[in-house]
Design an enzyme around this catalytic site. Structure first.
Site, PDB file in Angstrom:
ATOM      1  N   THR A   1       0.798  -1.227   0.000  1.00  0.00           N
ATOM      2  CA  THR A   1       0.000   0.000   0.000  1.00  0.00           C
ATOM      3  C   THR A   1       0.835   1.284   0.000  1.00  0.00           C
ATOM      4  O   THR A   1       0.277   2.375   0.060  1.00  0.00           O
ATOM      5  CB  THR A   1      -0.912   0.016   1.235  1.00  0.00           C
ATOM      6  OG1 THR A   1      -0.097  -0.176   2.417  1.00  0.00           O
ATOM      7  CG2 THR A   1      -1.941  -1.097   1.179  1.00  0.00           C
ATOM      8  N   GLU A   2       2.156   1.159  -0.078  1.00  0.00           N
ATOM      9  CA  GLU A   2       3.014   2.318   0.121  1.00  0.00           C
ATOM     10  C   GLU A   2       2.697   3.487  -0.798  1.00  0.00           C
ATOM     11  O   GLU A   2       2.647   4.651  -0.351  1.00  0.00           O
ATOM     12  CB  GLU A   2       4.491   1.909  -0.053  1.00  0.00           C
ATOM     13  CG  GLU A   2       5.065   1.092   1.080  1.00  0.00           C
ATOM     14  CD  GLU A   2       4.838  -0.411   0.914  1.00  0.00           C
ATOM     15  OE1 GLU A   2       5.464  -1.191   1.642  1.00  0.00           O
ATOM     16  OE2 GLU A   2       4.012  -0.806   0.048  1.00  0.00           O
ATOM     17  N   VAL A   3       2.505   3.223  -2.101  1.00  0.00           N
ATOM     18  CA  VAL A   3       2.308   4.348  -3.020  1.00  0.00           C
ATOM     19  C   VAL A   3       1.047   5.138  -2.680  1.00  0.00           C
ATOM     20  O   VAL A   3       0.946   6.320  -3.033  1.00  0.00           O
ATOM     21  CB  VAL A   3       2.240   3.886  -4.491  1.00  0.00           C
ATOM     22  CG1 VAL A   3       3.585   3.331  -4.928  1.00  0.00           C
ATOM     23  CG2 VAL A   3       1.127   2.885  -4.731  1.00  0.00           C
TER      24      VAL A   3
END
Length: 269
Positions: free
Chosen positions: A133-135
């Site tokens: 989910t980083e982006v």
């Protein structure tokens, strides 16, 4: 009664040390305290000659939610973030001379996937969910790439890194993130079977086999992790990273999602 300061519980039986992430109040997030205790537990298990294998387990429904974003937001004033410590944890698991198996009974996100990929074996429940989910919060999966990318099929890595979409245990097995995905009621039996097999190996031979499996990239892993940790810290400290973490904590859309005409969707996966 377990002390509230204990974030990683340790138990050893029949040659297997189980390190259980025990911070369910924040979904076993990778806080500095939890990572410190995990490193200590790994070190003790390596030093104990009676231990042949190590299992990473968890309490609560979530295996690991990734970086502790509350601690990260509080640390901004210092110019560093707790995620910088994750590289040490991944290297300790990856370089561990004893086999490490991750037991994943529930969701894993972001840094939690780094732990799973660093382990030699990983078994998950079919119903477990995963996502990079980083982006969606303005950062990138930099540190965990050192252990994740050697496991994943390249096309799957591109899809999941760029979209942040959620996938289940069966897909995780198909793309190489985990060794096997099984029905939830068979998870403990599957872990037990693997452990029974692992403890039959000679300690020196197990360590030697792990060295073979890590060639040729092992020697460069720690250096790679140092570079990726610096890259990760830069994104966490960027304007987008700060905005993404605040939006996640405030349960609102990020600016870049809210700016879309008719934009909808969650802010962090």
């Amino acid at each position: 009664m377990t002390s509230p300061d204990v974030l990683v519980r340790v138990a050893t039986a029949r040659g297997v040390t189980t390190l259980t992430l025990d911070s369910p109040h924040n979904r076993n997030a990778l806080s500095t305290g939890l990572m410190t205790q995990l490193l200590a537990g790994l070190g003790d298990a390596v030093a104990d000659e009676t231990v042949r294998a190590i299992v990473l387990d968890h309490t609560g429904p979530v295996f690991c939610s990734g970086a502790d974003l509350k601690e990260t937001a509080a640390a901004y004033a210092s110019g560093t973030v707790p995620a910088a410590m994750l590289g040490d944890v991944l290297a300790a698991i990856w370089d561990c001379p004893k086999p490490v198996l991750a037991r994943v009974g529930g969701p894993a996100r972001a840094g939690g996937l780094g732990l799973i990929a660093a382990a030699d074996l990983a078994v998950c429940a079919d119903e477990a969910t995963f996502a990079f989910t980083e982006v969606r919060i303005g950062v990138i999966p930099a540190v965990i790439s050192a252990t994740v990318l050697p496991r994943l099929h390249p096309r799957a890595a591109a899809e999941l890194y760029l979209t942040g979409d959620t996938f289940d245990g069966r897909r995780a097995a198909e793309i190489g993130l985990v060794t096997a995905s099984v029905p939830a009621d068979g998870l403990d039996d599957a872990v037990r079977r693997y452990c029974d097999s692992l403890v039959r190996g000679a300690p020196g031979a197990l360590a030697g086999a792990k060295e073979l499996l890590r060639r040729p990239g092992t020697a460069e892993l720690r250096g790679d992790l140092a570079r990726l940790s610096a890259l990760s810290t830069g994104y966490f400290l960027s304007d987008e990273g700060r905005e993404g973490i605040m939006a996640f904590r405030e349960k609102r859309l990020t600016r870049w999602v809210a700016a879309l005409d008719g934009g909808s969707g969650d802010h962090a996966g």
